[in-house]
Write a protein that holds these residues in place. Structure first.
Motif, PDB file in Angstrom:
ATOM      1  N   VAL A 199       0.843  -1.190   0.000  1.00 49.53           N
ATOM      2  CA  VAL A 199       0.000   0.000   0.000  1.00 49.53           C
ATOM      3  C   VAL A 199       0.885   1.248   0.000  1.00 49.53           C
ATOM      4  O   VAL A 199       1.793   1.369   0.829  1.00 49.53           O
ATOM      5  CB  VAL A 199      -0.922   0.019   1.234  1.00 49.53           C
ATOM      6  N   VAL A 200       0.623   2.146  -0.950  1.00 52.69           N
ATOM      7  CA  VAL A 200       1.378   3.400  -1.034  1.00 52.69           C
ATOM      8  C   VAL A 200       0.421   4.541  -0.686  1.00 52.69           C
ATOM      9  O   VAL A 200      -0.568   4.778  -1.381  1.00 52.69           O
ATOM     10  CB  VAL A 200       1.965   3.613  -2.444  1.00 52.69           C
ATOM     11  N   LEU A 201       0.720   5.225   0.409  1.00 55.84           N
ATOM     12  CA  LEU A 201      -0.114   6.307   0.911  1.00 55.84           C
ATOM     13  C   LEU A 201       0.647   7.622   0.802  1.00 55.84           C
ATOM     14  O   LEU A 201       1.788   7.721   1.261  1.00 55.84           O
ATOM     15  CB  LEU A 201      -0.485   6.033   2.371  1.00 55.84           C
ATOM     16  N   GLY A 202       0.038   8.613   0.181  1.00 62.26           N
ATOM     17  CA  GLY A 202       0.683   9.910   0.026  1.00 62.26           C
ATOM     18  C   GLY A 202      -0.002  10.993   0.838  1.00 62.26           C
ATOM     19  O   GLY A 202      -1.205  10.911   1.109  1.00 62.26           O
ATOM     20  N   VAL A 211      -4.627   7.296  -0.819  1.00 60.20           N
ATOM     21  CA  VAL A 211      -4.006   6.022  -1.207  1.00 60.20           C
ATOM     22  C   VAL A 211      -3.659   6.121  -2.683  1.00 60.20           C
ATOM     23  O   VAL A 211      -4.549   6.206  -3.538  1.00 60.20           O
ATOM     24  CB  VAL A 211      -4.952   4.834  -0.947  1.00 60.20           C
ATOM     25  N   LEU A 212      -2.370   6.134  -2.991  1.00 64.05           N
ATOM     26  CA  LEU A 212      -1.935   6.332  -4.374  1.00 64.05           C
ATOM     27  C   LEU A 212      -2.052   5.073  -5.195  1.00 64.05           C
ATOM     28  O   LEU A 212      -2.399   5.118  -6.370  1.00 64.05           O
ATOM     29  CB  LEU A 212      -0.477   6.841  -4.385  1.00 64.05           C
ATOM     30  N   THR A 213      -1.745   3.922  -4.598  1.00 70.69           N
ATOM     31  CA  THR A 213      -1.878   2.662  -5.314  1.00 70.69           C
ATOM     32  C   THR A 213      -1.814   1.508  -4.330  1.00 70.69           C
ATOM     33  O   THR A 213      -1.336   1.663  -3.200  1.00 70.69           O
ATOM     34  CB  THR A 213      -0.777   2.504  -6.390  1.00 70.69           C
ATOM     35  N   ILE A 214      -2.307   0.368  -4.764  1.00 68.00           N
ATOM     36  CA  ILE A 214      -2.169  -0.893  -4.030  1.00 68.00           C
ATOM     37  C   ILE A 214      -1.669  -1.923  -5.033  1.00 68.00           C
ATOM     38  O   ILE A 214      -2.307  -2.139  -6.075  1.00 68.00           O
ATOM     39  CB  ILE A 214      -3.494  -1.365  -3.411  1.00 68.00           C
TER      40      ILE A 214
END
Length: 414
Positions: A199-202, A211-214
């Protein structure tokens, strides 16, 4: 993301009863096209609701439509009601009674839209319920059966939205980005394997989380992480000031390649946990208290002095415990440039761990996901529900932004 076999609904065996119903439909509605099927289903839905309303009125009055009764309350005509459904709009004639005490359940008063059943299914899927659990719940609440295959079809409607979400444009600058992983059991060709959801959280320039991407994957590597970070670049990100993560394999090399100016910050909470993992219970509290003197030090020089002191104190009992701190010191030190209030914004991945704790609820409902596609659907739906509440900037954002602007000049907008 690796391709997995899509779950396909297998209809129940064809029976003589089903075959007769289908033949009757073909003759009754002169079905020639898919649109004809939709229209037939709409008509059948309308007729079914009409019959259920009549049955409810019979039960309410205590006698059927054409029976005689000495009761004061009796049927008093009907009222036409236009209803919206997933098959389109149609009209039903709602029975009325003289005393106006009839409260239909299948189509409550003032209710004109019955299409929300799909929204209910999506919501239950977001909570991690399996298709079987959803089917049973729908039957308990609404009194009719909905197949697991239909539930899968309904959630599959989200797949184009998920793809669109994964490719949506992103901001040019994210002052802070967090990356963390959570593991799920997924069935693949009959074999259950552990897959990680990365999980990429910005945090954007307004201080709001997104949440930028999973990404679903198996093995971490520089190549894997470079692909993830390049994907973010291709969607518009030009700069990240600070990227906070645990010791993900290959992440350091990938960051230096994709975003050379980005500083990597190791999650301090993970550092502490990993250090205490091999410490005896009787020493854990004292050891943790000593570790705190390192990451709360006023500056890097003081922190290094505390690191040496902690290492000297505990190395006789745990000779390798502090090696990780020395090996990763360059990724621990960025926090020491900032005030204690600003450090709390990124010295730990708590922001993303809070998100992951809600993702872990999916594991409580189902021990194994039937495919990676089912997993990404559940994660996307859960993300959509969770992020509805993210309307405010993170705590002390004004102070955090001000210090970031000074420490990283000309990299944030005015």
């Amino acid at each position: 993301m690796a391709n997995r076999k899509k779950d396909v609904y297998k209809p129940k065996p064809m029976t003589d009863g089903k075959r007769n119903i289908i033949q009757g439909l073909l003759q009754e509605y002169d079905i020639q096209t898919a649109d004809d099927i939709q229209n037939a289903l709409k008509d059948l839905l309308s007729g079914t609701i009409q019959e259920m309303l009549e049955a409810e009125m019979d039960d309410h009055l205590g006698y059927e439509k054409y029976e005689r009764s000495s009761e004061n309350n009796y049927r008093n005509g009907t009222k036409t009601k236009r209803v919206r459904s997933k098959y389109g709009e149609f009209e039903v004639d709602v029975p009325q009674d003289r005393e106006s005490t009839f409260e239909p359940k299948v189509l409550p008063k003032r209710k004109k839209d019955i299409s929300e059943i799909e929204d209910k299914i999506i919501s239950m899927y977001a909570k991690g319920m399996t298709t079987r659990q959803i089917s049973d719940t729908i039957e308990d609440i609404y009194g009719f059966e909905i197949s697991e295959g239909m539930i899968s079809d309904i959630t599959d409607k989200l797949l184009p939205k998920i793809e669109e979400w994964q490719k949506r444009p992103l901001d040019a600058v994210y002052p802070i980005v967090f990356i963390d992983a959570i593991h799920f059991s997924v069935r693949d060709d009959g074999i259950v394997r552990k897959l990680a959801a990365y999980v990429v959280l910005g945090v954007n320039e307004d201080g709001k989380k997104d949440v930028l991407t999973i990404e679903i994957g198996e093995n971490e590597s520089s190549k894997f992480w470079l692909g993830v970070l390049n994907g973010l670049k291709n969607r518009g990100i030009k700069d990240i000031l600070i990227l906070c993560s645990d010791g993900l394999t290959g992440i350091k090399d990938a960051i230096s390649t994709a975003f050379p100016a980005t500083e990597q910050q190791r999650c301090i909470v993970h550092m502490v946990r990993n250090t205490l993992k091999y410490v005896a219970n009787k020493d854990m509290k004292a050891f943790a208290k000593d570790l705190k003197t390192i990451y709360t030090a006023p500056d890097e020089q003081s922190a290094l002095k505390q690191l040496d002191a902690v290492n000297k104190k505990w190395s006789p009992l745990y000779p390798s415990a502090m090696n990780r701190w020395y090996d990763n010191w360059d990724a621990i030190t960025p926090i020491f440039k900032f005030s204690k209030e600003t450090r709390t914004a990124f010295y730990t991945t708590n922001a993303i761990e809070s998100l992951n704790s809600q993702f872990r609820r999916l594991n409580k409902q189902r021990s194994v996901f039937p495919s990676s596609q089912a997993l990404i659907k559940a994660l996307y739906i859960a993300t959509r529900e969770i992020t509805k509440k993210w309307t405010m900037p993170i705590r002390n954002w004004g102070l955090v932004r001000g210090e970031l602007t000074i420490m990283y000049p000309d990299r944030m907008s005015d």
